[in-house]
Design an enzyme around this catalytic site. Structure first.
Site, PDB file in Angstrom:
ATOM      1  N   LEU A 164       0.920  -0.900   0.158  1.00 35.34           N
ATOM      2  CA  LEU A 164      -0.101  -0.369   0.118  1.00 35.34           C
ATOM      3  C   LEU A 164       0.616   1.225  -0.040  1.00 35.34           C
ATOM      4  O   LEU A 164       1.498   1.890   1.294  1.00 35.34           O
ATOM      5  CB  LEU A 164      -0.789  -0.143   1.251  1.00 35.34           C
ATOM      6  CG  LEU A 164      -1.917  -1.232   1.618  1.00 35.34           C
ATOM      7  CD1 LEU A 164      -2.459  -1.160   3.327  1.00 35.34           C
ATOM      8  CD2 LEU A 164      -2.594  -1.459   0.087  1.00 35.34           C
ATOM      9  N   GLU A 166       1.180   4.987   0.817  1.00 37.14           N
ATOM     10  CA  GLU A 166       0.918   5.677   1.723  1.00 37.14           C
ATOM     11  C   GLU A 166       0.029   6.926   0.630  1.00 37.14           C
ATOM     12  O   GLU A 166       0.520   7.169  -0.728  1.00 37.14           O
ATOM     13  CB  GLU A 166       1.400   7.073   2.537  1.00 37.14           C
ATOM     14  CG  GLU A 166       1.930   5.923   3.630  1.00 37.14           C
ATOM     15  CD  GLU A 166       2.907   6.796   4.143  1.00 37.14           C
ATOM     16  OE1 GLU A 166       3.014   8.060   4.876  1.00 37.14           O
ATOM     17  OE2 GLU A 166       3.577   6.184   5.298  1.00 37.14           O
ATOM     18  N   CYS A 271       9.197   3.199   4.475  1.00 34.89           N
ATOM     19  CA  CYS A 271       9.474   2.398   3.818  1.00 34.89           C
ATOM     20  C   CYS A 271      10.562   2.122   3.145  1.00 34.89           C
ATOM     21  O   CYS A 271      11.495   0.757   3.328  1.00 34.89           O
ATOM     22  CB  CYS A 271       7.979   1.079   2.716  1.00 34.89           C
ATOM     23  SG  CYS A 271       6.615   1.151   3.099  1.00 34.89           S
ATOM     24  N   LYS A 331       5.965  12.671   0.499  1.00 40.41           N
ATOM     25  CA  LYS A 331       5.566  12.967  -1.152  1.00 40.41           C
ATOM     26  C   LYS A 331       4.570  13.627  -0.717  1.00 40.41           C
ATOM     27  O   LYS A 331       4.000  13.901   0.483  1.00 40.41           O
ATOM     28  CB  LYS A 331       5.785  11.410  -1.644  1.00 40.41           C
ATOM     29  CG  LYS A 331       4.601  10.628  -0.508  1.00 40.41           C
ATOM     30  CD  LYS A 331       4.489   9.379  -1.499  1.00 40.41           C
ATOM     31  CE  LYS A 331       3.284   8.414  -0.900  1.00 40.41           C
ATOM     32  NZ  LYS A 331       2.664   7.336  -1.532  1.00 40.41           N
ATOM     33  N   ARG A 338       8.052  11.275   8.229  1.00 43.59           N
ATOM     34  CA  ARG A 338       9.149   9.829   8.049  1.00 43.59           C
ATOM     35  C   ARG A 338      10.813   9.621   6.625  1.00 43.59           C
ATOM     36  O   ARG A 338       9.791   9.920   5.865  1.00 43.59           O
ATOM     37  CB  ARG A 338       8.969   8.727   8.583  1.00 43.59           C
ATOM     38  CG  ARG A 338       8.548   8.762   9.918  1.00 43.59           C
ATOM     39  CD  ARG A 338       8.095   7.468  10.101  1.00 43.59           C
ATOM     40  NE  ARG A 338       6.061   6.887   9.656  1.00 43.59           N
ATOM     41  CZ  ARG A 338       5.677   5.882   9.210  1.00 43.59           C
ATOM     42  NH1 ARG A 338       5.885   4.600  10.125  1.00 43.59           N
ATOM     43  NH2 ARG A 338       4.677   5.706   8.933  1.00 43.59           N
TER      44      ARG A 338
HETATM   45  N1  UPG Z   1       9.677   8.555  -5.404  1.00 44.06           N
HETATM   46  C1  UPG Z   1      10.334   9.416  -5.894  1.00 44.06           C
HETATM   47  N2  UPG Z   1      10.362   8.938  -7.640  1.00 44.06           N
HETATM   48  C2  UPG Z   1       9.438   8.274  -8.220  1.00 44.06           C
HETATM   49  C3  UPG Z   1       8.740   7.652  -7.239  1.00 44.06           C
HETATM   50  C4  UPG Z   1       8.681   7.778  -6.115  1.00 44.06           C
HETATM   51  O1  UPG Z   1      11.988   9.700  -6.137  1.00 44.06           O
HETATM   52  O2  UPG Z   1       9.624   8.175  -9.513  1.00 44.06           O
HETATM   53  C5  UPG Z   1      10.046   8.909  -4.378  1.00 44.06           C
HETATM   54  C6  UPG Z   1       8.544   9.258  -3.106  1.00 44.06           C
HETATM   55  O3  UPG Z   1       8.566  11.189  -3.514  1.00 44.06           O
HETATM   56  C7  UPG Z   1       8.766   8.832  -1.974  1.00 44.06           C
HETATM   57  C8  UPG Z   1       9.052   7.705  -2.279  1.00 44.06           C
HETATM   58  O4  UPG Z   1       9.216   7.634  -3.678  1.00 44.06           O
HETATM   59  O5  UPG Z   1       9.327   9.860  -1.565  1.00 44.06           O
HETATM   60  C9  UPG Z   1       8.158   6.329  -1.845  1.00 44.06           C
HETATM   61  O6  UPG Z   1       7.257   6.878  -2.799  1.00 44.06           O
HETATM   62  P1  UPG Z   1       5.735   5.522  -2.231  1.00 44.06           P
HETATM   63  O7  UPG Z   1       6.185   4.577  -3.253  1.00 44.06           O
HETATM   64  O8  UPG Z   1       4.748   6.335  -3.433  1.00 44.06           O
HETATM   65  O9  UPG Z   1       5.222   5.997  -0.698  1.00 44.06           O
HETATM   66  P2  UPG Z   1       5.173   4.912  -0.302  1.00 44.06           P
HETATM   67  O10 UPG Z   1       3.806   5.013   0.114  1.00 44.06           O
HETATM   68  O11 UPG Z   1       6.518   4.472   1.206  1.00 44.06           O
HETATM   69  O12 UPG Z   1       4.930   3.554  -1.067  1.00 44.06           O
HETATM   70  C10 UPG Z   1       5.570   1.874  -1.048  1.00 44.06           C
HETATM   71  C11 UPG Z   1       6.044   1.188  -2.069  1.00 44.06           C
HETATM   72  C12 UPG Z   1       4.594   0.395  -1.494  1.00 44.06           C
HETATM   73  C13 UPG Z   1       4.720  -0.309   0.174  1.00 44.06           C
HETATM   74  C14 UPG Z   1       5.584   1.078   0.716  1.00 44.06           C
HETATM   75  C15 UPG Z   1       5.462   0.168   2.371  1.00 44.06           C
HETATM   76  O13 UPG Z   1       5.587   1.845  -3.238  1.00 44.06           O
HETATM   77  O14 UPG Z   1       4.180  -0.650  -2.375  1.00 44.06           O
HETATM   78  O15 UPG Z   1       3.729  -1.021   0.115  1.00 44.06           O
HETATM   79  O16 UPG Z   1       6.084   1.220   0.970  1.00 44.06           O
HETATM   80  O17 UPG Z   1       6.413  -0.971   2.368  1.00 44.06           O
END
Ligand code: UPG
Length: 444
Positions: A164, A166, A271, A331, A338
């Site tokens: 998931l 966030e 994560c 984000k 965090r």
């Molecule tokens: N980000 C980038 N470039 C991209 C995509 C994301 O810099 O092309 C950065 C974004 O800004 C953020 C981080 O990556 O700081 C994480 O983004 P995202 O994956 O959308 O957020 P989370 O909510 O941390 O979700 C990740 C996984 C999800 C998993 C979760 C907890 O995507 O599948 O369940 O972590 O493990």
């Protein structure tokens, strides 16, 4: 589909979203947390986190009577057949995952399993590979100590990792790319898989360590894509290429896919940093040297400070200067601070003598807690503003750190002459450059 009785231990964003969504799907859910204040709020329909769409799902679940909240372990365990563990597994100093919350949950559950019970204990928390099999022995041992006969037959351990994001957690739960269920007992894996029946997801049933590894490998791969494109962006800058177009060109190849190729000032959140570090720790523990994963973290640490580096090219001495920072959460669409890149960025700006005026649509209360020390140490030099306009009013420069929607449309005429560093490639260079000294990440 017959409704099942589910307890969810932990009402953080994973536990709360999973619990609310299971209830929405028709199951009977008991949400448990040791934080009495949080449970009181939830009972009154107040949601302690910012997660779009969660209020609607949760209120519907409360109204239908499918979800209730408690701090009472005995009540939750006795009245459920499936016990999902969704507590935190934060990083320890050495990078390994801190399993103390998970272990406490096992201890409490083990006190409550009786002679004729059969409980399915499901790890939703991200736990190191091997934890599931270890937990089977650990809990069986605790039951044996209590004199329970055939302790191994009183419960089973299942791994059901969450994927998931966030800010999109409800959407991701309801429309999963896949559901992974790992168990050493295939029948029990099937029971957990059936909880998701209504969603008709792509289902992968595996053994315990494989499911645990799928979670780490997925997050590590996504983090790798980000560090990869950030490294390419840094080279693009030097050779006059545009990383956004490079990423588009790469992403058209379906083997690469266009997702997670947005260059910027690095990844944060609860994560990616934690899970990559925990996977590095596991790899080292078994005698591997995970060079690629080490680099993913190193590149990311450097990338977070890119906006400051770029700012210093325009304003080499920040003493007496005011810098606006837009976006604090790690984000958009979350108030989660965090591992947010805004943290090292703001600390560096303060260290270099700047006054910082920071704005975020929802994360300011959390940011105030994160920067508690700086707020004291730097007195009035760190300010949080109520609007984005206020942050930028008397500023010499603007740093965009989180790409919230409300930052998309900006009248750059009003920022005429200022330095604008776009850490997320949100704006069109040719437009901003008509008014400001503009730099982004990996674009000419
Ligand atoms: N980000 C980038 N470039 C991209 C995509 C994301 O810099 O092309 C950065 C974004 O800004 C953020 C981080 O990556 O700081 C994480 O983004 P995202 O994956 O959308 O957020 P989370 O909510 O941390 O979700 C990740 C996984 C999800 C998993 C979760 C907890 O995507 O599948 O369940 O972590 O493990």
């Amino acid at each position: 589909m017959s409704e099942k009785r589910i307890a969810v231990i932990g009402t953080g964003y994973v536990g709360l979203v999973s619990g609310a969504c299971f209830a929405y799907l028709g199951h009977k859910v008991i949400g448990l947390d040791i934080d009495a204040e949080k449970i009181e709020k939830l009972k009154n329909g107040e949601i302690p986190i910012y997660e779009p769409g969660l209020d609607r799902i949760l209120n519907q679940a409360i109204e239908s009577g499918n979800i209730e909240f408690t701090t009472d372990y005995a009540y939750a365990v006795k009245n459920s057949d499936f016990i999902f563990i969704a507590v935190g597994t934060p990083s320890k100093i050495d990078g390994s995952a801190d399993l103390s919350y998970v272990k406490t949950a096992y201890d409490r559950i083990a006190e409550l399993i009786d002679e004729n019970d059969f409980k399915v204990i499901v790890n939703k928390s991200t736990v190191p590979v091997g934890t599931g099999r270890w937990a089977k022995k650990y809990i069986a041992n605790l039951l044996k100590e209590r004199g329970i006969k055939n302790p191994e037959e009183r419960f089973e351990i299942v791994s059901n990792p969450e994927f998931l994001r966030e800010g999109k957690a409800v959407e991701d739960f309801m429309n999963p790319d896949r559901v992974v269920v790992g168990a050493d007992n295939r029948d029990v894996a099937g029971m957990v898989a059936s909880l998701y029946e209504k969603l008709q997801p792509a289902m992968l049933i595996t053994d315990l360590p494989t499911a645990e590894m799928i979670k780490y490998a997925s997050n590590a791969f996504l983090a790798t894509k980000i560090s990869f494109i950030n490294e390419i962006a840094n080279v693009c800058e030097k050779v006059g290429a545009d990383v956004t177009v490079v990423a588009r060109g790469m992403g058209l190849d379906h083997r690469i896919s266009p997702y997670f190729l947005n260059a910027g000032c690095g990844f944060g959140g609860s994560c990616f940093p934690k899970d990559v570090k925990a996977l590095i720790y596991t790899a080292k523990e078994v005698g591997e040297e995970p060079e690629l994963l080490n680099s993913v973290i190193d590149v990311n640490e450097r990338q977070k400070l890119k906006p400051v580096e770029k700012l210093l090219k325009h304003i080499p001495d920040l003493k007496g200067k005011t810098i606006a920072v837009w976006g604090l959460a790690f984000k958009p669409e979350t108030d989660d601070m965090r591992e947010a890149p805004s943290i090292p960025i703001i600390k560096k700006l303060l260290e270099l003598g700047a006054t910082v005026k920071a704005y975020d649509p929802v994360a300011i209360p959390n940011a105030k807690a994160v920067f508690e020390q700086e707020l004291k140490a730097y007195k009035g030099k760190l300010q949080f503003t109520e609007t984005k306009e206020e942050a930028v009013q008397d500023a010499d420069a603007l740093l965009l750190v989180t790409e919230w929607n409300e930052f998309k449309d900006v009248n750059f005429d009003k920022l005429r002459g200022k330095v604008v560093i776009d850490g997320r490639n949100l704006w069109e260079p040719s437009i901003v450059r008509q008014f400001c000294k503009y730099e982004s990440i990996g674009r000419p």
